[in-house]
Design an enzyme around this catalytic site. Structure first.
Site, PDB file in Angstrom:
ATOM      1  CG  ASP A  79      -1.719   1.181   1.407  1.00 22.39           C
ATOM      2  OD1 ASP A  79      -2.237   1.663   0.389  1.00 22.39           O
ATOM      3  OD2 ASP A  79      -1.852   1.667   2.549  1.00 22.39           O
ATOM      4  CG  ASP A 109      -1.717   7.398   0.771  1.00 22.09           C
ATOM      5  OD1 ASP A 109      -0.845   8.156   0.322  1.00 22.09           O
ATOM      6  OD2 ASP A 109      -2.798   7.165   0.196  1.00 22.09           O
TER       7      ASP A 109
END
Ligand code: BGC
Length: 946
Positions: free
Chosen positions: A14, A16
């Site tokens: 992922d 962020d």
């Protein structure tokens, strides 16, 4: 690039909060957007409660596509807004984020970048997947894009119409682009929604990064490891966690979510049992349409027309035989749970989540169900159940109910009695039902066969949880099953539950020590092999008066009848993992010799002819005809009268058992009876021609052809039967002239030889039959009704299953590779595998002749036959003959195992035959009273094979 085995091969990150510190920018952008809105609303009345940029950010918006984030947050605050405003909030947040990004720039987590670089240096592919529409832009500006083979962001999500996390779509898309199955991959996430998505997508390893206060939630969502920073993740640690996960997963069969259409299939797969009994894996609160049956080995009753025969579509006629059909008994684990009088089950609307996990290592089924009732009350019900392998008369069940967000009254009823007995269990009547405090007794009797069955349950309750131990006895176990069940139940103490569970676990461990097959590099194959061994173990009783039905104790198909499946397909598995059980299967035949003698007499023959379909007495219970439900068309079934190879199959199995176990007492006693009585049958069944003896009017293994002469398989087996019986009779000093006669017949019995192309004719005249074109793929999708095209297929060159090809499986050294290959090439294309017995035999033979692609395809097809319900009939029970066939295909086909005085040996070509991706196979094989470990391993690159 380093060569990596079956381990971690690709990683998805992922963005962020994992790679970039943009999570804090997002949180700040959300806060500013939501707070504006909340403040304005407060001005129109109500209290002003600002957005919590940690807790609420993590719980409602983190990881989700923007609009979804807005919706989730509003729902949590019970705020309703028009769609337009939702869209505008999402846009405002986005603008705010862009502004913050411009002001603050992109900062990264150096530890994550170091990990990504280390993974790439090992040849592990990497991808970045984010719901943020700014994903690519952020990565580009931070000059990180080159670190990834695949990059997917919110724009891709929108463009392709994929759903956002917690839906697994976007991760699965990344896996597809990486050309890597999720089971080979890990996902690194900091958001709960992302962890959930990775789990739903079946990614093998899920790592949670907790940037503060989120560890428990990440773990609860299913993260395998939770760390506060990627610095804590070395490649070694990840690799070992990855292997652990694979190993554990390969011991479990899991189902996620409720699917009414597959529920009956699940009930078959999730069977628990111990050979004495089997309980289908129905939900603890069974659905109205479920087949929540308990079967007890050997308990048969008169046939009831309403129950299906081998397929749901096939009906068999009612018959007078009191032992015609295995009796489905009421479900013993039944629970009725309610919250404020609302029933918790999946038939109403209450079911929300369902997770079932069969732990094959311990023979235990775990279920977790979440229900939601009136007023959003969520209640989780966790149950575990097993049938003790250590004490066959014991069932154990544990129930824990957790009200998640309410204090409403929960009630839990454990009555054993089925509210719909008459319709669901027509074979039995209830003689007594006594409930007395924590103890309950039910006493049933079968209507025609007069068996008595008694179940006594003891329950220990604590707040919202209970443990129940059920004792099961029948009149087959002793004269007074009620007294036996009561005595066992009364003697129980509360801590016996844990003790019994422990003993069950130990007995399973002992079984797996002998029966487990390790496949390095292919956890999914290991899992599917275990699934087969698990069910084979569940099928095998300690009682030598019973054998194993075509669908074990797992379902109603074939009415629980015993076929050649037991001796030819399953027995070798027991023979080399637990020889006593192989012996029991043969003692069952010995026990039914009188029935077999009656049958031989009925044919005007001598000796013993075993029933094609057998139950208690050995009298044949094959239906005379079956009816296709949808059309009413009726066809005669010839197998009961003509499929006499079963008789030689039993003799063959008895001989092989002796050869592999060295059990001389068996051979001199029951073995001799089996071999000689069957030889007597053949001696009277053959007919004399000019030069040879012949066997006319039979059905061979391929049931599409009846009334044929000199079926190669039948004649070959009969010859073996006569020949071994003669050898044994001579050795034992039995009637010498009879033995001489058997030898003479064996020598003159016509057994079709290979023709000039090496092909053995399946039966007299087969080569002259009509060609019947069944195009490639259609051969693997046999319509259930094909049998009903009876007249047509009887004249066609179309096989239901391996027939001639059974011979090289049973007599591997009797044929050259060239002959085996010639027969495979001739028969394989004209076989439609209408029987589940067929694919594993084809896998074995294809492996032997080096037809690698075919061997792997047939093996796969066999391994997932029940797990994927490829024949569409696993609802009626699992396919143990396939399971036993798989084991043989692996051991004798792929590994080419042969036994000599020093034990088993794999043949020289075994490593070359290992299917794609397998690094090695390790298993144990019992032979002549010893257990040997056999290992076949592909040499590593550069390693010189021994
Ligand atoms: C097969 C037989 C088998 C029976 C029970 C039939 O469809 O043709 O060979 O014994 O099923 O499994």
């Amino acid at each position: 690039m380093a060569v990596r085995g079956g381990w971690l091969q690709a990683a998805i990150f992922d963005m962020d909060g994992v790679i970039t510190r943009t999570d804090r920018l997002h949180a700040a952008a959300w806060k500013s957007t939501f707070d504006d809105m909340l403040r304005q609303r407060a001005e129109h009345g109500g209290t002003w409660q600002p957005f919590d940029e940690h807790a609420e950010y993590r719980a409602y918006v983190d990881g989700k596509p923007r609009q979804e984030g807005v919706r989730t947050f509003l729902r949590a605050r019970e705020i309703t807004l028009p769609e337009q405003e939702i869209a505008s909030l999402a846009e405002r947040k986005d603008a705010m984020f862009e502004q913050l990004l411009r002001e603050k720039g992109v900062q990264t987590y150096p530890s994550t970048l170091a990990l990504i670089e280390a993974l790439r240096a090992k040849g592990i592919k990497t991808a970045v997947v984010t719901s943020s529409r700014h994903g690519r832009e952020v990565l580009r500006s931070a000059k990180l894009i080159a670190l990834f083979d695949v990059c997917l962001d919110g724009n891709d999500l929108a463009a392709s119409g994929l759903k956002g996390k917690p839906n697994p779509d976007i991760f699965l898309r990344a896996a597809e682009l990486l050309e890597m199955p999720p089971r080979r991959m890990m996902v690194v996430e900091d958001a709960v929604a992302g962890v959930q998505a990775a789990r739903l997508g079946n990614f093998n390893l899920v790592v949670g990064i907790d940037r503060g206060g989120n560890a428990e939630a990440l773990a609860r969502a299913g993260a395998d490891i939770v760390v506060t920073d990627a610095a804590a993740l070395s490649i070694d640690r990840l690799d070992s966690a990855f292997r652990d996960r694979q190993e554990k997963a390969a011991w479990r069969i899991e189902q996620e979510g409720f699917d009414a259409a597959r529920e009956r299939q699940m009930e078959s797969l999730f069977l628990v049992g111990n050979g004495y009994l089997g309980v289908r894996g129905a939900l603890d609160t069974p659905l109205p349409g479920s087949q929540a049956d308990l079967f007890i080995a050997g308990l048969y009753d008169r046939k009831r027309a309403a129950l299906p025969y081998s397929e749901i579509e096939f009906l068999a006629p009612e018959r007078d035989d009191p032992y015609a059909e295995l009796v489905p008994l009421p479900f013993p684990f039944r629970l009725a749970i309610s919250v404020e009088d609302v029933a918790l089950d999946f038939s109403a609307n209450a079911g929300r989540e369902l997770r079932r996990s069969l732990d094959m290592r311990q023979g235990t089924l775990h279920t977790e169900a979440v229900y939601e009732t009136e007023g959003g009350r969520r209640t989780t019900v966790r149950t575990s159940r097993c049938a003790s392998l250590a004490n066959a008369h014991v069932l154990l069940q544990e129930v824990v109910i957790t009200p998640e967000n309410h204090w409403a009254t929960v009630s839990l009823d454990v009555a054993l009695i089925d509210p719909d007995m008459a319709a669901r269990h027509p074979h039995i009547e209830c003689i007594a039902h006594i409930a007395n405090g924590d103890m309950e007794l039910v006493h049933y009797a079968t209507r025609a066969s007069g068996f008595h069955i008694c179940l006594v349950s003891r329950v220990w309750r604590e707040t919202n949880s209970l443990r129940r131990i059920i004792s099961v006895f029948t009149s087959r176990d002793g004269v007074d099953p009620v007294a036996a069940a009561t005595a066992q139940a009364e003697a129980l103490r509360p801590d016996d539950f844990v003790r019994l569970l422990g003993e069950n676990g130990e007995t399973w461990a002992d079984f797996w020590f002998r029966a487990d097959v390790r496949v390095t590099g292919r956890a999914s194959v290991e899992q599917a092999l275990r699934f087969g061994s698990y069910h084979l173990r569940l099928a095998a009783s300690d009682d030598a008066r019973v054998s194993i039905g075509a669908r074990t104790l797992s379902g109603r198909a074939y009415e629980g009848h015993v076929f050649w499946d037991a001796e030819i397909f399953m027995l070798p598995f027991y023979l080399h993992t637990d020889p006593r059980r192989a012996r029991n299967l043969l003692l069952y035949r010995h026990h039914t010799l009188d029935g077999a003698r009656r049958r031989a007499r009925g044919f005007g023959c001598n000796g013993a002819c075993f029933a094609w379909e057998s139950t208690v007495t050995g009298d044949d219970v094959t239906p005379s005809h079956i009816t296709l439900k949808s059309t009413g068309k009726e066809i005669p079934i010839y197998t009961g009268r003509q499929q006499i190879h079963i008789t030689a199959d039993v003799a063959y199995a008895a001989w092989r058992y002796w050869e592999m176990s060295g059990d001389d007492d068996f051979l001199a006693g029951p073995g001799a009876d089996l071999l000689c009585e069957t030889a007597r049958f053949w001696a009277s069944r053959v007919v004399r021609g000019d030069r040879h003896y012949h066997i006319r009017g039979v059905v061979g293994p391929d049931e599409y052809h009846h009334s044929v002469n000199d079926n190669a398989y039948t004649n070959w087996m009969a010859r073996f039967n006569l020949d071994r019986a003669a050898v044994l009779a001579k050795q034992l000093g039995m009637n010498q002239s009879e033995a001489e006669e058997w030898t003479a017949i064996a020598q003159a019995l016509y057994v079709p030889p290979p023709n000039e192309h090496g092909v053995i004719e399946q039966f007299e005249g087969f080569f002259a039959l009509e060609d019947m074109a069944v195009p490639g793929e259609a051969r693997f999708k046999v319509p259930a009704g094909r049998l009903f095209e009876w007249e047509r297929i009887n004249h066609a060159k179309l096989l239901k299953q391996a027939d001639v090809l059974m011979l090289p499986l049973l007599f591997p050294d009797a044929f050259t590779d060239a002959v085996v290959a010639a027969n495979y090439r001739y028969y394989e294309p004209i076989t439609d595998h209408g029987s589940s017995l067929s694919p594993p035999v084809h896998a074995a033979i294809a492996a032997r002749i080096g037809a690698k692609a075919d061997a792997e395809r047939y093996l796969k097809q066999s391994l997932w036959l029940d797990l994927s319900d490829t024949m569409g009939n696993s609802t009626l029970g699992v396919h143990p003959a396939t399971m036993g066939g798989i084991w043989q295909a692996l051991v004798f086909g792929f590994l080419g195992v042969r036994f000599d005085d020093s034990g088993p040996r794999a043949d020289a070509a075994a490593t070359e035959r290992l299917p794609e991706g397998w690094e090695g196979v390790t298993l144990r094989l019992a032979h002549l009273g010893r257990t040997h470990t056999l290992e076949v391993r592909r040499p590593a690159k550069g390693e010189v094979p021994p």
